[in-house]
Design a protein around this motif. Structure first.
Motif, PDB file in Angstrom:
ATOM      1  N   UNK A  36       0.824  -1.204   0.000  1.00 24.25           N
ATOM      2  CA  UNK A  36       0.000   0.000   0.000  1.00 24.25           C
ATOM      3  C   UNK A  36       0.860   1.256   0.000  1.00 24.25           C
ATOM      4  N   UNK A  37       1.895   1.260   0.835  1.00 21.75           N
ATOM      5  CA  UNK A  37       2.772   2.432   0.907  1.00 21.75           C
ATOM      6  C   UNK A  37       3.498   2.652  -0.421  1.00 21.75           C
ATOM      7  N   UNK A  38       3.961   1.566  -1.057  1.00 19.63           N
ATOM      8  CA  UNK A  38       4.620   1.699  -2.349  1.00 19.63           C
ATOM      9  C   UNK A  38       3.678   2.210  -3.423  1.00 19.63           C
ATOM     10  N   UNK A  39       2.421   1.746  -3.398  1.00 25.08           N
ATOM     11  CA  UNK A  39       1.440   2.214  -4.376  1.00 25.08           C
ATOM     12  C   UNK A  39       1.174   3.698  -4.212  1.00 25.08           C
ATOM     13  N   UNK A  61      -3.012  12.752  -6.568  1.00 27.94           N
ATOM     14  CA  UNK A  61      -2.389  11.646  -7.321  1.00 27.94           C
ATOM     15  C   UNK A  61      -1.950  12.101  -8.713  1.00 27.94           C
ATOM     16  N   UNK A  62      -0.847  11.539  -9.166  1.00 25.12           N
ATOM     17  CA  UNK A  62      -0.323  11.831 -10.492  1.00 25.12           C
ATOM     18  C   UNK A  62       0.236  10.548 -11.100  1.00 25.12           C
ATOM     19  N   UNK A  63       0.157  10.448 -12.408  1.00 20.76           N
ATOM     20  CA  UNK A  63       0.705   9.296 -13.127  1.00 20.76           C
ATOM     21  C   UNK A  63       2.067   9.620 -13.743  1.00 20.76           C
ATOM     22  N   UNK A  64       2.675  10.691 -13.279  1.00 19.15           N
ATOM     23  CA  UNK A  64       3.948  11.127 -13.844  1.00 19.15           C
ATOM     24  C   UNK A  64       5.034  10.065 -13.678  1.00 19.15           C
ATOM     25  N   UNK A  65       5.072   9.435 -12.514  1.00 16.91           N
ATOM     26  CA  UNK A  65       6.109   8.421 -12.275  1.00 16.91           C
ATOM     27  C   UNK A  65       5.942   7.228 -13.208  1.00 16.91           C
ATOM     28  N   UNK A  66       4.713   6.795 -13.417  1.00 16.84           N
ATOM     29  CA  UNK A  66       4.472   5.672 -14.326  1.00 16.84           C
ATOM     30  C   UNK A  66       4.825   6.053 -15.769  1.00 16.84           C
ATOM     31  N   UNK A  67       4.570   7.307 -16.116  1.00 20.27           N
ATOM     32  CA  UNK A  67       4.931   7.757 -17.457  1.00 20.27           C
ATOM     33  C   UNK A  67       6.445   7.725 -17.654  1.00 20.27           C
ATOM     34  N   UNK A 249      15.492   7.479  -7.016  1.00 24.34           N
ATOM     35  CA  UNK A 249      14.335   8.168  -7.566  1.00 24.34           C
ATOM     36  C   UNK A 249      13.090   7.451  -7.026  1.00 24.34           C
ATOM     37  N   UNK A 250      12.623   7.912  -5.868  1.00 30.12           N
ATOM     38  CA  UNK A 250      11.613   7.147  -5.139  1.00 30.12           C
ATOM     39  C   UNK A 250      10.315   6.995  -5.918  1.00 30.12           C
ATOM     40  N   UNK A 255       6.993   3.102  -8.670  1.00 28.92           N
ATOM     41  CA  UNK A 255       6.122   2.753  -9.789  1.00 28.92           C
ATOM     42  C   UNK A 255       6.618   1.501 -10.499  1.00 28.92           C
ATOM     43  N   UNK A 256       7.925   1.408 -10.719  1.00 36.59           N
ATOM     44  CA  UNK A 256       8.482   0.222 -11.373  1.00 36.59           C
ATOM     45  C   UNK A 256       8.302  -1.022 -10.505  1.00 36.59           C
ATOM     46  N   UNK A 257       8.493  -0.870  -9.194  1.00 30.93           N
ATOM     47  CA  UNK A 257       8.326  -2.011  -8.298  1.00 30.93           C
ATOM     48  C   UNK A 257       6.882  -2.500  -8.286  1.00 30.93           C
ATOM     49  N   UNK A 258       5.940  -1.573  -8.274  1.00 31.16           N
ATOM     50  CA  UNK A 258       4.528  -1.967  -8.300  1.00 31.16           C
ATOM     51  C   UNK A 258       4.197  -2.676  -9.605  1.00 31.16           C
ATOM     52  N   UNK A 259       4.698  -2.174 -10.710  1.00 24.81           N
ATOM     53  CA  UNK A 259       4.450  -2.820 -11.998  1.00 24.81           C
ATOM     54  C   UNK A 259       5.096  -4.201 -12.045  1.00 24.81           C
TER      55      UNK A 259
END
Length: 286
Positions: A36-39, A61-67, A249-250, A255-259
């Motif tokens: 949950x914390x990572x998400x 919330x932002x999707x910038x990290x996933x982008x 780069x937290x 985001x990469x870890x969640x994916x």
């Protein structure tokens, strides 16, 4: 007196249930809290990431990290890992089924020591850091590093002992009388394996496949050393790339870890029951 004992027994059972439920609730919270914390971290902007005191839900919330993660080519690493894991599962089952059948149904010289060697090799499924240097030297001399088959070959060797052990435990629970009846009807060993054994060990095949998939997907050490070409790099080293020289780069890292975790969660949601049934089906022989 009997009623008092009955009441005490019921109270004890109730308290045992409460304690067990509380314990498992604690375990669930302990395991889901980092996810949950990572998400939440992956959905925070850079300003929200370094806000003090840190906020749990009070942010935009932002999707910038996933982008940023997608722009770095991370989706290609996900696809490569899926291919590696799928190849590993297929190879492990193709090699593990006949090996488990032979260990259980045939008597041959060195059968017991060889199976003990297989059992002793099961920790390879958890990683083989101790064998990394000799494996690298052998692969380098044979020209097998930085090839598309390098990691599937290593993953198959790591996961095969666990698969043999799981499948053999289930085959042991299949009565040999079925084999004898098939032999009386003129069936050979290949026919017995294909027509009788395989339909009865499907849960074990599922459990072995899931374990092989998870083990190959999560492998990090060998995938970091054995290949260094970007087009061959799987997901775990790709996640590590977001730990930069000047700091982590937290946002993109989370985001990469969640994916990287999502495919594992999907596999366990769809096939998690096979692990329990596959590991326990052979515990009681028929």
């Amino acid at each position: 007196m009997r009623s008092t004992k009955t009441v005490n027994r019921r109270n004890l059972t109730r308290w045992n249930g409460i304690l067990i439920g509380g314990f498992f609730t604690f375990l669930i919270i302990l395991n889901t809290a980092p996810l949950l914390w990572g998400t939440l971290t992956s959905l925070k902007s850079e300003a929200d990431l370094f806000r003090f005191p840190p906020t749990l839900f009070n942010f935009t919330p932002t999707m910038e990290n996933y982008q940023r993660v997608f722009d770095s080519g991370f989706s290609y690493s996900l696809a490569i890992s899926l291919i590696y894991s799928a190849i590993t599962v297929v190879m492990v089952l193709l090699l593990g089924v006949p090996a488990a059948y032979a260990f259980d149904r045939f008597n041959f010289p060195g059968r017991r020591p060889l199976f003990l060697l297989v059992v002793a090799s099961i920790p390879l499924s958890l990683g083989a850091a101790a064998l990394l240097i000799p494996n690298y030297i052998y692969f380098l001399r044979l020209g097998l590093t930085n090839q598309y088959f390098t990691l599937p070959l290593i993953y198959t060797a790591h996961q095969l002992p666990m698969a043999i052990w799981i499948i053999k435990g289930t085959i042991e629970g299949i009565p040999r009388e079925l084999d004898e009846a098939a032999v009386a009807d003129g069936a050979g060993h290949f026919m017995i394996l294909r027509m009788i054994i395989l339909p009865l060990i499907l849960p074990a095949l599922g459990a072995a496949g899931v374990m092989a998939f998870v083990g190959s997907w999560n492998e990090f050490v060998a995938s970091t050393v054995m290949v260094d070409a970007p087009e061959l790099r799987p997901v775990q080293p790709a996640i590590y790339n977001f730990i930069g020289y000047f700091g982590r780069e937290w946002g993109p890292l989370s985001a990469a870890a969640i994916m990287g975790v999502v495919p594992i969660l999907i596999v366990f949601m769809l096939l998690g029951r096979l692990i329990v049934s596959g590991l326990t089906k052979g515990s009681v022989k028929g």
